[in-house]
Design a protein around this motif. Structure first.
Motif, PDB file in Angstrom:
ATOM      1  N   PRO A   1       0.817  -1.218   0.000  1.00  0.00           N
ATOM      2  CA  PRO A   1       0.000   0.000   0.000  1.00  0.00           C
ATOM      3  C   PRO A   1       0.854   1.273   0.000  1.00  0.00           C
ATOM      4  O   PRO A   1       1.906   1.323   0.639  1.00  0.00           O
ATOM      5  N   VAL A   2       0.384   2.274  -0.706  1.00  0.00           N
ATOM      6  CA  VAL A   2       1.045   3.585  -0.724  1.00  0.00           C
ATOM      7  C   VAL A   2       0.801   4.247   0.629  1.00  0.00           C
ATOM      8  O   VAL A   2      -0.319   4.234   1.142  1.00  0.00           O
ATOM      9  N   GLU A   3       1.870   4.812   1.199  1.00  0.00           N
ATOM     10  CA  GLU A   3       1.754   5.447   2.509  1.00  0.00           C
ATOM     11  C   GLU A   3       2.539   6.751   2.540  1.00  0.00           C
ATOM     12  O   GLU A   3       3.430   6.967   1.722  1.00  0.00           O
TER      13      GLU A   3
ATOM     14  N   LEU B   1       7.430  11.728   2.357  1.00  0.00           N
ATOM     15  CA  LEU B   1       7.354  11.103   1.044  1.00  0.00           C
ATOM     16  C   LEU B   1       6.060  10.297   0.961  1.00  0.00           C
ATOM     17  O   LEU B   1       5.606   9.753   1.974  1.00  0.00           O
ATOM     18  N   VAL B   2       5.483  10.205  -0.221  1.00  0.00           N
ATOM     19  CA  VAL B   2       4.301   9.387  -0.432  1.00  0.00           C
ATOM     20  C   VAL B   2       4.687   8.331  -1.459  1.00  0.00           C
ATOM     21  O   VAL B   2       4.959   8.659  -2.623  1.00  0.00           O
TER      22      VAL B   2
ATOM     23  N   PRO C   1       5.237   5.696   9.125  1.00  0.00           N
ATOM     24  CA  PRO C   1       4.454   4.998  10.145  1.00  0.00           C
ATOM     25  C   PRO C   1       5.311   4.007  10.939  1.00  0.00           C
ATOM     26  O   PRO C   1       6.369   3.584  10.486  1.00  0.00           O
ATOM     27  N   ASP C   2       4.813   3.645  12.112  1.00  0.00           N
ATOM     28  CA  ASP C   2       5.572   2.789  13.030  1.00  0.00           C
ATOM     29  C   ASP C   2       5.978   1.469  12.386  1.00  0.00           C
ATOM     30  O   ASP C   2       7.105   1.008  12.569  1.00  0.00           O
ATOM     31  N   HIS C   3       5.075   0.840  11.637  1.00  0.00           N
ATOM     32  CA  HIS C   3       5.399  -0.481  11.083  1.00  0.00           C
ATOM     33  C   HIS C   3       6.535  -0.401  10.066  1.00  0.00           C
ATOM     34  O   HIS C   3       7.317  -1.348   9.929  1.00  0.00           O
TER      35      HIS C   3
ATOM     36  N   ASP D   1      10.138  -2.234  10.508  1.00  0.00           N
ATOM     37  CA  ASP D   1      10.686  -3.079   9.451  1.00  0.00           C
ATOM     38  C   ASP D   1      12.156  -2.746   9.210  1.00  0.00           C
ATOM     39  O   ASP D   1      13.005  -3.639   9.113  1.00  0.00           O
ATOM     40  N   VAL D   2      12.469  -1.460   9.146  1.00  0.00           N
ATOM     41  CA  VAL D   2      13.860  -1.029   8.965  1.00  0.00           C
ATOM     42  C   VAL D   2      14.695  -1.503  10.163  1.00  0.00           C
ATOM     43  O   VAL D   2      15.781  -2.074   9.988  1.00  0.00           O
TER      44      VAL D   2
END
Length: 152
Positions: free
Chosen positions: A57-59, A109-110, A133-135, A139-140
């Motif tokens: 999904p785009v975030e 950034l989107v 976002p936190d997720h 992940d990083v």
């Protein structure tokens, strides 16, 4: 030594095929496409870094960058959607004290935070941090923890 062919394939839809030394044979013909599809590359890749467009999904992603890399990212944007949210209070410093909040600026950034985004973020190592976002930040962090295990 690496090309990508963006093409339409019935089972996959629009897909980027990797053309590197794994390709054993390639035949280029003059055959015309019988039923061409409408394709706008700029629109198709607008939420991607690189050539990977997937179902991520785009975030809206917020990142902080230390002042010296903030200046670099002003010149060489990570993505066309990149915009400044807050500039560092101290844009030029002799010493880089990463604990000093005044050397950090924020970008937004989107895009799709997929594998290519992760690779882009990781190349900046300690000079760039995903804030939200936190997720995505998690992940990083998980990738960095797994990489650190190689050296312990």
């Amino acid at each position: 030594k690496h090309w990508h062919l963006v093409a339409y394939q019935k089972k996959l839809g629009i897909y980027s095929f990797s053309l590197d030394d794994r390709i054993e044979d390639l035949i280029i013909t003059k055959k015309k496409v019988e039923e061409p599809i409408a394709f706008n590359a700029k629109e198709y890749f607008k939420n991607a870094i690189g050539i990977l467009v997937d179902d991520t999904p785009v975030e809206t992603i917020r990142i902080k960058a230390a002042n010296h890399h903030f200046k670099y990212l002003l010149i060489k944007k990570m993505h066309p959607s990149q915009k400044i949210i807050e500039s560092p209070k101290l844009l030029d410093t002799k010493n880089l004290d990463y604990k000093n909040p005044d050397i950090w600026g924020t970008f937004e950034l989107v895009l799709q935070p997929n594998y290519e985004f992760l690779m882009e973020i990781l190349k900046y190592n300690r000079w760039v941090k995903v804030m939200s976002p936190d997720h995505v930040a998690e992940d990083v962090a998980n990738h960095l923890k797994m990489a650190l295990e190689y050296y312990q």
